[in-house]
Write an enzyme that holds these catalytic residues in place. Sequence first.
Site, mmCIF file in Angstrom:
data_model
loop_
_atom_site.group_PDB
_atom_site.id
_atom_site.type_symbol
_atom_site.label_atom_id
_atom_site.label_comp_id
_atom_site.label_asym_id
_atom_site.label_seq_id
_atom_site.Cartn_x
_atom_site.Cartn_y
_atom_site.Cartn_z
ATOM 1 N N ASN A 30 0.855 -1.186 0.000
ATOM 2 C CA ASN A 30 0.000 0.000 0.000
ATOM 3 C C ASN A 30 0.899 1.246 0.000
ATOM 4 O O ASN A 30 1.689 1.442 0.925
ATOM 5 C CB ASN A 30 -0.899 -0.026 1.246
ATOM 6 C CG ASN A 30 -1.833 1.165 1.304
ATOM 7 O OD1 ASN A 30 -1.437 2.291 1.033
ATOM 8 N ND2 ASN A 30 -3.072 0.922 1.670
ATOM 9 N N HIS A 43 1.003 6.318 1.603
ATOM 10 C CA HIS A 43 1.765 7.310 2.355
ATOM 11 C C HIS A 43 2.917 7.929 1.570
ATOM 12 O O HIS A 43 3.508 8.917 1.998
ATOM 13 C CB HIS A 43 2.196 6.744 3.712
ATOM 14 C CG HIS A 43 0.985 6.509 4.564
ATOM 15 N ND1 HIS A 43 0.089 7.523 4.829
ATOM 16 C CD2 HIS A 43 0.457 5.400 5.128
ATOM 17 C CE1 HIS A 43 -0.915 7.042 5.545
ATOM 18 N NE2 HIS A 43 -0.716 5.749 5.734
ATOM 19 N N HIS A 68 -5.735 3.554 -1.569
ATOM 20 C CA HIS A 68 -7.077 3.809 -1.047
ATOM 21 C C HIS A 68 -7.501 5.180 -1.544
ATOM 22 O O HIS A 68 -6.920 6.191 -1.151
ATOM 23 C CB HIS A 68 -7.029 3.766 0.491
ATOM 24 C CG HIS A 68 -8.356 3.926 1.145
ATOM 25 N ND1 HIS A 68 -8.524 3.794 2.503
ATOM 26 C CD2 HIS A 68 -9.589 4.213 0.656
ATOM 27 C CE1 HIS A 68 -9.797 3.979 2.817
ATOM 28 N NE2 HIS A 68 -10.465 4.253 1.705
ATOM 29 N N ARG A 89 -9.732 7.839 -1.027
ATOM 30 C CA ARG A 89 -10.677 8.268 0.008
ATOM 31 C C ARG A 89 -11.576 9.371 -0.508
ATOM 32 O O ARG A 89 -11.205 10.118 -1.417
ATOM 33 C CB ARG A 89 -9.903 8.794 1.225
ATOM 34 C CG ARG A 89 -9.359 7.699 2.105
ATOM 35 C CD ARG A 89 -8.675 8.272 3.325
ATOM 36 N NE ARG A 89 -8.449 7.234 4.300
ATOM 37 C CZ ARG A 89 -9.302 6.923 5.268
ATOM 38 N NH1 ARG A 89 -10.420 7.601 5.415
ATOM 39 N NH2 ARG A 89 -9.036 5.942 6.110
ATOM 40 N N ARG A 111 -7.292 12.538 0.595
ATOM 41 C CA ARG A 111 -6.198 13.078 1.416
ATOM 42 C C ARG A 111 -4.834 12.553 0.992
ATOM 43 O O ARG A 111 -3.825 13.166 1.253
ATOM 44 C CB ARG A 111 -6.438 12.790 2.896
ATOM 45 C CG ARG A 111 -6.301 11.334 3.266
ATOM 46 C CD ARG A 111 -6.413 11.149 4.754
ATOM 47 N NE ARG A 111 -7.779 11.291 5.216
ATOM 48 C CZ ARG A 111 -8.246 10.711 6.322
ATOM 49 N NH1 ARG A 111 -7.439 9.996 7.061
ATOM 50 N NH2 ARG A 111 -9.498 10.834 6.683
ATOM 51 N N GLU A 134 -8.633 0.253 -2.982
ATOM 52 C CA GLU A 134 -9.464 0.232 -1.767
ATOM 53 C C GLU A 134 -10.436 1.388 -1.865
ATOM 54 O O GLU A 134 -10.037 2.518 -2.181
ATOM 55 C CB GLU A 134 -8.604 0.434 -0.518
ATOM 56 C CG GLU A 134 -7.794 -0.760 -0.146
ATOM 57 C CD GLU A 134 -6.956 -0.467 1.110
ATOM 58 O OE1 GLU A 134 -7.134 0.580 1.743
ATOM 59 O OE2 GLU A 134 -6.113 -1.301 1.423
ATOM 60 N N THR A 166 -8.295 3.322 8.263
ATOM 61 C CA THR A 166 -9.497 2.503 8.337
ATOM 62 C C THR A 166 -9.570 1.828 9.706
ATOM 63 O O THR A 166 -8.690 1.054 10.064
ATOM 64 C CB THR A 166 -9.472 1.434 7.221
ATOM 65 O OG1 THR A 166 -9.099 2.082 6.014
ATOM 66 C CG2 THR A 166 -10.821 0.779 7.058
ATOM 67 N N GLU A 176 -10.798 -9.717 2.992
ATOM 68 C CA GLU A 176 -9.501 -9.356 3.571
ATOM 69 C C GLU A 176 -9.738 -9.235 5.070
ATOM 70 O O GLU A 176 -10.547 -8.407 5.510
ATOM 71 C CB GLU A 176 -8.987 -8.032 2.997
ATOM 72 C CG GLU A 176 -7.644 -7.644 3.632
ATOM 73 C CD GLU A 176 -6.955 -6.462 2.949
ATOM 74 O OE1 GLU A 176 -7.038 -6.340 1.718
ATOM 75 O OE2 GLU A 176 -6.333 -5.668 3.672
ATOM 76 N N HIS A 233 -3.560 -4.747 7.651
ATOM 77 C CA HIS A 233 -3.757 -3.590 8.522
ATOM 78 C C HIS A 233 -2.923 -3.717 9.792
ATOM 79 O O HIS A 233 -3.118 -4.638 10.572
ATOM 80 C CB HIS A 233 -5.222 -3.339 8.910
ATOM 81 C CG HIS A 233 -5.467 -1.879 9.199
ATOM 82 N ND1 HIS A 233 -5.035 -1.287 10.344
ATOM 83 C CD2 HIS A 233 -6.032 -0.901 8.451
ATOM 84 C CE1 HIS A 233 -5.348 -0.001 10.292
ATOM 85 N NE2 HIS A 233 -5.945 0.268 9.152
HETATM 86 N N1 PXP Z 1 -5.787 -3.277 4.164
HETATM 87 C C1 PXP Z 1 -6.738 -2.323 4.228
HETATM 88 C C2 PXP Z 1 -8.118 -2.678 3.811
HETATM 89 C C3 PXP Z 1 -6.434 -1.008 4.651
HETATM 90 O O1 PXP Z 1 -7.405 -0.075 4.713
HETATM 91 C C4 PXP Z 1 -5.098 -0.704 4.980
HETATM 92 C C5 PXP Z 1 -4.737 0.700 5.387
HETATM 93 O O2 PXP Z 1 -4.976 1.554 4.326
HETATM 94 C C6 PXP Z 1 -4.138 -1.724 4.885
HETATM 95 C C7 PXP Z 1 -4.508 -3.003 4.496
HETATM 96 C C8 PXP Z 1 -2.697 -1.481 5.193
HETATM 97 O O3 PXP Z 1 -2.558 -1.150 6.530
HETATM 98 P P1 PXP Z 1 -1.153 -0.616 7.070
HETATM 99 O O4 PXP Z 1 -0.887 0.682 6.383
HETATM 100 O O5 PXP Z 1 -1.383 -0.463 8.522
HETATM 101 O O6 PXP Z 1 -0.136 -1.650 6.725
#
Ligand code: PXP
Length: 236
Positions: free
Chosen positions: A6, A9, A42, A44, A48, A69, A100, A150, A190
Amino acid sequence: MLLGVNIDHIATLRNARGGLDPNLVQAALICENAGADGITVHLREDRRHTKDNDVRELKSILKTRLNLEMALTDEMQKIALEVVPENVCLVPEKREEVTTEGGLDVASRVEFVKDFVKPLIDAGIVVSLFIDPDKHQVEAAAKTGAQFIELHTGRYSEAFGTQEEEMEFQSLKNAALLAEKLGLKVNAGHGLTYSNVHRMRDIPQLIELNIGHNIIARAVFDGLENAVKDMKNLIQ
Ligand code: PXP
């Protein structure tokens, strides 16, 4: 097990200055070259981090898979049907949350989720529902037509190293087993970190982990020393 990275960031950092640096597509390509099996962003409601154009660019350039996402809104459904990412992961979304916070409540609205998912699947998108490792949510997910769930690993991650770790781990294990019995494929993610991820290998049903924040945080420290040295060289 597969790894989806992901990169939201990277976009957070880029947006801090409003320009193109660090470039999101370049980041995605580095992840792919390093072995990532897919790239997750993601989109949003408040945009953001990842923006609409990022999603389009990533879709056209990725060699692996784009996992989008998104919340269950008409706006997001329209974008998904236009871009047609390989994967969509449906997540709950609250404007004020930092990330999330919980899984999707599928159990209270199976028909709505089923109707939302159908056009996506008809368009060839593989759909996943981001849910807590809860029996009722897994059973509900199996009635929606989505091919994947997931599992939300946030509670496990927070409990890691405490007395609750085992209980949270078992919840993930049981949910994955039930999902498999019901014909669902299972991903998880997550809050996973370099310290707590190893236990995921003991859940045989898991196909892919989606990890973001901890990888990007580690990348900063892996690169900081060289970044400072290079700048120092330029001004000496
Ligand atoms: N899976 C989902 C559905 C999420 O919303 C997120 C965070 O955006 C992640 C995985 C990844 O989480 P993390 O950034 O804490 O590794």
